[in-house]
Write a protein that holds these residues in place. Structure first.
Motif, mmCIF file in Angstrom:
data_model
loop_
_atom_site.group_PDB
_atom_site.id
_atom_site.type_symbol
_atom_site.label_atom_id
_atom_site.label_comp_id
_atom_site.label_asym_id
_atom_site.label_seq_id
_atom_site.Cartn_x
_atom_site.Cartn_y
_atom_site.Cartn_z
ATOM 1 N N LEU A 26 0.835 -1.203 0.000
ATOM 2 C CA LEU A 26 0.000 0.000 0.000
ATOM 3 C C LEU A 26 0.869 1.252 0.000
ATOM 4 C CD1 LEU A 26 -2.756 -1.013 2.584
ATOM 5 C CD2 LEU A 26 -2.975 -0.927 0.095
ATOM 6 N N GLU A 27 1.934 1.230 0.763
ATOM 7 C CA GLU A 27 2.847 2.378 0.774
ATOM 8 C C GLU A 27 3.522 2.556 -0.587
ATOM 9 O OE1 GLU A 27 6.239 4.345 3.673
ATOM 10 O OE2 GLU A 27 5.682 2.235 3.926
ATOM 11 N N PHE A 28 3.841 1.445 -1.237
ATOM 12 C CA PHE A 28 4.415 1.495 -2.586
ATOM 13 C C PHE A 28 3.448 2.164 -3.551
ATOM 14 C CE2 PHE A 28 4.271 -0.669 -6.739
ATOM 15 C CZ PHE A 28 5.492 -0.263 -7.264
ATOM 16 N N LEU A 29 2.152 1.819 -3.465
ATOM 17 C CA LEU A 29 1.160 2.434 -4.339
ATOM 18 C C LEU A 29 1.092 3.940 -4.109
ATOM 19 C CD1 LEU A 29 -1.767 -0.163 -4.098
ATOM 20 C CD2 LEU A 29 -0.261 0.201 -6.050
ATOM 21 N N PHE A 32 4.906 5.473 -5.147
ATOM 22 C CA PHE A 32 5.533 5.270 -6.441
ATOM 23 C C PHE A 32 4.563 5.057 -7.602
ATOM 24 C CE2 PHE A 32 8.668 3.823 -3.277
ATOM 25 C CZ PHE A 32 9.701 4.705 -3.584
ATOM 26 N N VAL A 33 3.311 4.732 -7.307
ATOM 27 C CA VAL A 33 2.318 4.539 -8.371
ATOM 28 C C VAL A 33 1.408 5.759 -8.456
ATOM 29 C CG1 VAL A 33 0.449 3.093 -9.243
ATOM 30 C CG2 VAL A 33 2.429 2.034 -8.131
ATOM 31 N N TRP A 34 0.752 6.102 -7.353
ATOM 32 C CA TRP A 34 -0.129 7.268 -7.352
ATOM 33 C C TRP A 34 0.653 8.560 -7.120
ATOM 34 C CZ3 TRP A 34 -3.293 4.044 -3.409
ATOM 35 C CH2 TRP A 34 -3.966 3.033 -4.096
ATOM 36 N N GLN A 195 -14.715 3.590 -19.472
ATOM 37 C CA GLN A 195 -15.944 3.915 -20.193
ATOM 38 C C GLN A 195 -16.588 5.194 -19.673
ATOM 39 O OE1 GLN A 195 -18.286 0.348 -19.731
ATOM 40 N NE2 GLN A 195 -17.453 -0.608 -21.582
ATOM 41 N N LEU A 196 -16.362 5.496 -18.403
ATOM 42 C CA LEU A 196 -16.952 6.696 -17.796
ATOM 43 C C LEU A 196 -16.044 7.915 -17.923
ATOM 44 C CD1 LEU A 196 -18.584 5.060 -14.647
ATOM 45 C CD2 LEU A 196 -19.765 6.067 -16.606
ATOM 46 N N GLY A 197 -14.986 7.778 -18.701
ATOM 47 C CA GLY A 197 -14.188 8.947 -19.056
ATOM 48 C C GLY A 197 -12.932 9.185 -18.253
ATOM 49 N N LEU A 198 -12.608 8.313 -17.305
ATOM 50 C CA LEU A 198 -11.376 8.514 -16.550
ATOM 51 C C LEU A 198 -10.166 8.235 -17.437
ATOM 52 C CD1 LEU A 198 -13.411 8.496 -14.205
ATOM 53 C CD2 LEU A 198 -11.657 7.392 -12.818
ATOM 54 N N LYS A 199 -9.073 8.899 -17.133
ATOM 55 C CA LYS A 199 -7.841 8.749 -17.893
ATOM 56 C C LYS A 199 -6.819 7.973 -17.068
ATOM 57 C CE LYS A 199 -9.657 11.280 -21.099
ATOM 58 N NZ LYS A 199 -10.199 10.651 -22.335
ATOM 59 N N ASN A 200 -5.814 7.455 -17.769
ATOM 60 C CA ASN A 200 -4.712 6.741 -17.115
ATOM 61 C C ASN A 200 -5.218 5.619 -16.208
ATOM 62 O OD1 ASN A 200 -2.862 8.726 -18.223
ATOM 63 N ND2 ASN A 200 -3.525 10.094 -16.574
ATOM 64 N N VAL A 201 -6.205 4.879 -16.710
ATOM 65 C CA VAL A 201 -6.807 3.807 -15.917
ATOM 66 C C VAL A 201 -5.864 2.603 -15.875
ATOM 67 C CG1 VAL A 201 -8.716 2.179 -15.759
ATOM 68 C CG2 VAL A 201 -9.140 4.552 -16.440
ATOM 69 N N GLU A 202 -5.646 2.091 -14.688
ATOM 70 C CA GLU A 202 -4.828 0.896 -14.491
ATOM 71 C C GLU A 202 -5.453 0.024 -13.416
ATOM 72 O OE1 GLU A 202 -0.728 1.653 -13.727
ATOM 73 O OE2 GLU A 202 -0.466 2.987 -15.455
ATOM 74 N N MET A 283 -7.129 -9.277 -4.262
ATOM 75 C CA MET A 283 -7.977 -8.092 -4.413
ATOM 76 C C MET A 283 -7.474 -7.229 -5.560
ATOM 77 S SD MET A 283 -10.504 -8.070 -2.191
ATOM 78 C CE MET A 283 -10.975 -6.380 -1.811
ATOM 79 N N LYS A 284 -8.392 -6.794 -6.410
ATOM 80 C CA LYS A 284 -8.050 -5.921 -7.532
ATOM 81 C C LYS A 284 -8.111 -4.459 -7.079
ATOM 82 C CE LYS A 284 -7.926 -9.511 -10.303
ATOM 83 N NZ LYS A 284 -8.191 -10.567 -9.308
ATOM 84 N N ILE A 285 -7.131 -3.679 -7.485
ATOM 85 C CA ILE A 285 -7.041 -2.267 -7.114
ATOM 86 C C ILE A 285 -7.031 -1.465 -8.411
ATOM 87 C CG2 ILE A 285 -5.759 -0.523 -5.823
ATOM 88 C CD1 ILE A 285 -4.332 -2.965 -4.429
ATOM 89 N N SER A 286 -8.183 -0.879 -8.746
ATOM 90 C CA SER A 286 -8.331 -0.147 -10.015
ATOM 91 C C SER A 286 -8.416 1.344 -9.741
ATOM 92 C CB SER A 286 -9.606 -0.599 -10.733
ATOM 93 O OG SER A 286 -9.572 -1.991 -10.995
ATOM 94 N N TYR A 287 -7.833 2.137 -10.638
ATOM 95 C CA TYR A 287 -7.793 3.570 -10.399
ATOM 96 C C TYR A 287 -7.681 4.319 -11.716
ATOM 97 C CZ TYR A 287 -2.902 2.162 -10.679
ATOM 98 O OH TYR A 287 -1.723 1.595 -11.082
#
Length: 292
Positions: A26-29, A32-34, A195-202, A283-287
């Motif tokens: 979680l700290e990595f996300l 370094f990710v978010w 589909q709802l318009g968000l960008k940089n979805v991962e 668990m999937k973590i989508s953003y």
């Protein structure tokens, strides 16, 4: 006593959340990710007792705030007690996201194991998006039950004896058709975000693997075993005829229902405190980023 199911589930939630994530991931996300480097205002839908706040606030930049929203009066009360003397800026609101109007003042909207309980997932995500400022994020921690079910291993037991993957997959799919709630929503969330318009979805997967190690201290082993049992691993299915009738009412054929019952009963007999077991909830973590 409240008729609302989640008003009675505080102990279950508190005991099982530890199974899902490693703190360092979680700290990595965050780092370094978010790349969250400045204070953020977070709103958490279906917050329960504030689990995400407990996990994330100590990792976020100083000055960050956390608002939790939940329909359950009892869980909101527990959250308020837990955060009453914390150093963090928090607020807890009892309410239903499907009926509430939230201002677009948050940097991040989150949810955890929440969308799988919604009958209209898309409209709920739309409300989450509406509650975030332009350039903010929506982050969803959601399960994909069929991959969860394929991630058990008990030493000395063939996995096909304790989990009938094809039958379970059909059961989840039929449930979704019947009541609109999708236990496999974690794999679909990134599609909906885009589909709802968000960008940089991962989408990421939690790296947590729970290991019931027979060589660890008894106290730690008992705590993990208790959490795994509360999660549903190796639960006793109940009276055979009643269970089979319920499974058939959920869309299984008679032969499939009997096979599912036999697998659950066998699992309950095999899974003991003395078992060697590994279990990964996956668990999937989508953003994605809000762009208006």
């Amino acid at each position: 006593m409240s008729d609302y199911y989640w008003d009675t589930q505080y102990e279950y939630l508190r005991n099982t959340r530890k199974l899902y994530y490693n703190d360092d991931y979680l700290e990595f996300l965050i780092r370094f990710v978010w790349r969250i480097t400045t204070p953020v205002n977070i709103i958490d839908y279906g917050c329960g007792y504030g689990y995400l706040g407990i996990k994330l606030l100590p990792m976020l930049p100083e000055g960050s705030s956390y608002t939790g929203v939940d329909k359950s009066k009892e869980l909101i009360s527990q959250a308020q007690k837990l955060f009453n003397h914390s150093p963090y800026r928090t607020e807890f609101i009892q309410g239903d996201i499907e009926e509430m109007k939230i201002q677009s003042k948050n940097d991040v909207a989150m949810c955890h194991a929440f969308l799988l309980h919604m009958t209209d997932t898309k409209s709920v995500i739309e409300k989450m998006i509406d509650s975030v400022i332009n350039g903010g994020r929506v982050i969803c921690f959601e399960p994909h039950w069929i991959s969860n079910m394929s991630n058990y291993l008990i030493e000395g037991v063939e996995q096909s004896q304790i989990v009938k993957l094809g039958i379970v997959q059909k059961l989840y799919e039929e449930d979704s058709k019947r009541n609109g709630k999708d236990g496999n929503i974690g794999a679909r969330v990134p599609i909906l975000l885009s589909q709802l318009g968000l960008k940089n979805v991962e989408c990421r997967v939690s790296d947590r693997v729970n290991f019931l190690d027979q060589n660890i201290e008894l106290e730690n082993k008992e705590a993990l075993y208790s959490a795994l049992k509360d999660e549903g691993l190796g639960h006793e299915p109940g009276e055979q005829n009643d269970v089979i009738k319920r499974l058939m009412a959920r869309g299984l054929l008679g032969e499939e229902a009997r096979a599912q019952y036999d697998a659950e009963e066998f699992f309950s007999k095999q899974f003991k405190l003395q078992s060697w077991l590994t279990y990964a909830p996956s668990m999937k973590i989508s953003y994605g980023t809000v762009s208006r």
